[in-house]
Design a protein around this motif. Structure first.
Motif, PDB file in Angstrom:
ATOM      1  N   PRO A 180      38.698  34.910  44.498  1.00 13.00           N
ATOM      2  CA  PRO A 180      38.449  35.704  45.708  1.00 13.00           C
ATOM      3  C   PRO A 180      39.294  36.971  45.694  1.00 13.00           C
ATOM      4  O   PRO A 180      40.399  36.990  45.150  1.00 13.00           O
ATOM      5  N   ASP A 186      37.964  38.332  53.472  1.00 12.58           N
ATOM      6  CA  ASP A 186      38.402  36.986  53.105  1.00 12.58           C
ATOM      7  C   ASP A 186      39.503  36.486  54.036  1.00 12.58           C
ATOM      8  O   ASP A 186      39.509  35.318  54.446  1.00 12.58           O
ATOM      9  N   ALA A 206      33.276  30.809  53.683  1.00 13.44           N
ATOM     10  CA  ALA A 206      33.977  31.940  53.069  1.00 13.44           C
ATOM     11  C   ALA A 206      33.463  32.235  51.666  1.00 13.44           C
ATOM     12  O   ALA A 206      33.610  33.358  51.170  1.00 13.44           O
TER      13      ALA A 206
END
Length: 368
Positions: A180, A186, A206
């Motif tokens: 990520p 995020d 997410a």
């Protein structure tokens, strides 16, 4: 080349289709490097054998290929399969050795080279299949990693060096990864506590912007001199395959985690299934074929599916064709492998009734 796709790829994947699992083409699967002393015939022979062994691991996604009884014969074929190789000289370190009087002098440096070889992909794949082994196509499932280290922050792409052992092992096995970006989006969607507490719905939510085929969650914690990793491979329905391991060395723990990920992926897609085991015939109905090129594209795609040994044309009418696939994989494993390629999409409607055999074929349409 590092198989790490950072925020640029992540942003692109955010707009990708969510109908089928995200996959990426892994580059340089049939290229590998090693080190040799000198560049003579013996160094070349040793270099070819070592690099070809690395290629076989990447091509199959598993170390198991190295212990297969057929592999020794394959390794002997390395000189016949190489398409290009090169020696790149490296600076040799100076070493000090005591002379006869006990004083030290500089020993002459040995000639050290980085040996790189590239092998012919199609021939290697055919030889693996002939040996009863399963090559894995270059298009492979993309795994998104949510990792926390010793109850710290979530590891982002910029912090991947902290888990380099996992990255290196995944690259060795040919497993594409994405971390990520942990940008503002995020940070608003997920917190370290969601990883440490393992809240699957929050994690999957997410993960959507990255459109991964697989989501791997890892919580690595240290208790005294011992590290423990708790892993969970999340499915889209929020179910999970879980395992854990412990070791005093964090690098060992991370390496084992990448190996376990590889094993789980091979099992999911029916790759590496014992080719000598029980085989079944599964029918596949494909619609939307309009040209000879369409027929060739589908046939080549089906023949290249790792768990499929043979493909035969059963019957056809108009633009729909029914193929029979002989495979040791289950229907679900076959479905997962087909989804990766994005050549075929699940059909909106079942195939015409007069095309159905005693067991309804899996229904697909050509993706244009």
């Amino acid at each position: 080349m590092r198989l790490i796709y950072l925020s640029v790829l992540a942003a692109a994947l955010a707009f990708a289709s969510t109908v089928q699992a995200a996959s990426v083409v892994v580059p340089d699967l049939y290229t590998a490097s090693t080190y040799t002393e000198g560049r003579g015939d013996s160094a070349r022979a040793a270099g070819l054998r070592q690099t070809f062994a690395k290629v076989l691991v990447k091509a199959t996604g598993s170390d198991a290929v190295l212990t297969a009884p057929q592999t020794e014969l394959l390794l002997e074929r390395a000189p016949d399969l190489v398409t290009i190789y090169r020696f790149d000289p490296l600076p040799a370190p100076q070493t000090s050795e005591p002379d006869a009087e006990g004083s030290t002098s500089q020993a002459p440096p040995s000639e050290v080279y980085r040996f790189t070889a590239e092998f012919e992909p199609r021939t290697v794949q055919l030889l693996l299949r002939d040996a009863g082994l399963s090559p894995w196509p270059a298009r492979r499932p993309l795994t998104l990693l949510w990792l926390t280290l010793d109850r710290g922050d979530i590891i982002s792409g910029e912090q991947r060096d902290e888990v380099q052992a996992f990255v290196d092992e995944a690259e060795r096995l040919g497993l594409p990864l994405v971390f990520p970006s942990m940008d503002l989006t995020d940070q608003q969607a997920i917190q370290p506590a969601d990883i440490q507490g393992f809240f699957p719905e929050q994690i999957l939510q997410a993960s959507r912007r990255y459109d991964p085929a697989t989501v791997l969650v890892g919580r690595l914690e240290r208790d005294g001199s011992l590290w423990t990793a708790r892993w969970a491979m999340l499915e889209r329905d929020a179910s999970a395959v879980r395992w854990q391991n412990s070791d005093p060395a964090l690098a060992v723990l991370l390496t084992q985690g990448a190996q376990a990920l590889g094993s789980q992926l091979l099992a999911r897609y029916g790759i590496g299934t014992d080719q000598a085991g029980a085989s079944q015939a599964i029918e596949l109905a494909v619609s939307g074929l309009r040209t000879l090129s369409d027929y060739g594209r589908v046939l080549n795609f089906l023949n290249d599916l790792p768990p499929v040994s043979t493909v035969t044309l059963r019957r056809a009418r108009a633009d729909a064709v029914v193929y029979q696939l002989h495979t040791t994989a289950s229907r679900e494993q076959l479905r997962q492998s087909i989804a990766l390629g994005r050549v075929l999409m699940p059909a909106d409607e079942p195939a015409a009734e007069n095309l159905l055999g005693p067991v309804a074929p899996m229904a697909y349409r050509l993706n244009r």
